[in-house]
Motif scaffolding. Structure first.
Motif, short mmCIF file in Angstrom:
data_model
loop_
_atom_site.label_atom_id
_atom_site.label_comp_id
_atom_site.label_asym_id
_atom_site.label_seq_id
_atom_site.Cartn_x
_atom_site.Cartn_y
_atom_site.Cartn_z
N UNK A 5 6.11 0.59 -29.00
CA UNK A 5 6.31 0.01 -30.33
C UNK A 5 5.35 0.64 -31.33
N UNK A 6 4.11 0.81 -30.92
CA UNK A 6 3.11 1.43 -31.80
C UNK A 6 3.53 2.84 -32.17
N UNK A 7 3.95 3.61 -31.17
CA UNK A 7 4.37 4.99 -31.44
C UNK A 7 5.58 5.01 -32.35
N UNK A 8 6.51 4.09 -32.14
CA UNK A 8 7.72 4.03 -32.96
C UNK A 8 7.36 3.73 -34.41
N UNK A 9 6.51 2.75 -34.62
CA UNK A 9 6.11 2.38 -35.99
C UNK A 9 5.33 3.53 -36.62
N UNK A 10 4.43 4.14 -35.88
CA UNK A 10 3.66 5.26 -36.40
C UNK A 10 4.60 6.41 -36.78
N UNK A 11 5.57 6.67 -35.93
CA UNK A 11 6.54 7.73 -36.20
C UNK A 11 7.35 7.40 -37.46
N UNK A 12 7.73 6.13 -37.61
CA UNK A 12 8.49 5.72 -38.79
C UNK A 12 7.69 5.96 -40.07
N UNK A 13 6.41 5.59 -40.05
CA UNK A 13 5.57 5.80 -41.23
C UNK A 13 5.42 7.30 -41.53
N UNK A 14 5.24 8.09 -40.50
CA UNK A 14 5.11 9.54 -40.71
C UNK A 14 6.40 10.12 -41.27
#
Length: 122
Positions: A5-14
């Motif tokens: 989930x963290x990676x997904x959210x971080x990827x979304x922000x990027x």
């Protein structure tokens, strides 16, 4: 689960940040190329300023999100360390008391398998 989930959210922000950069670049190019004198119409510079403000808000949200990720990693690490210590203590107590180790139940085996990637000493 949280790591994904963290990676997904971080990827979304990027991705949002990258998309906003591209949109800003593309708008500036289109305005310069196709509308060098756009008098009387919506001010394209104002649109670009709004886009920059929007990008700034996303960057602020991402900056707020980042400490949460760090705290989650630290908490996970502390939980794993505590669990490892607890399991080691239980095993030592069982050995010290000459208690026979009972085989793991199916549920315990499942949990152990799920924890192995996060706790190599398990």
């Amino acid at each position: 689960m949280y790591t994904t989930l963290q990676r997904t959210i971080q990827h979304m922000f990027q991705k949002v940040d990258s998309d906003l950069d591209y949109i800003q670049y593309r708008l500036a190019y289109e305005i310069k190329a196709n509308h060098p004198d756009s008098a009387g119409k919506k001010n394209p510079v104002k649109l670009l300023e709004e886009l920059t403000a929007l990008k700034s808000r996303y960057q602020t949200w991402y900056a707020c999100f980042k400490p949460v990720v760090v705290e989650q990693k630290e908490t996970k690490s502390r939980i794993c360390t505590t669990l490892n210590k607890t399991m080691t203590m239980i095993q030592e107590l069982q050995k010290h008391r000459d208690l026979e180790l009972s085989p793991l139940t199916e549920e315990e085996k499942t949990v152990t398998e799920q924890l192995k990637p996060h706790m190599p000493d398990l």
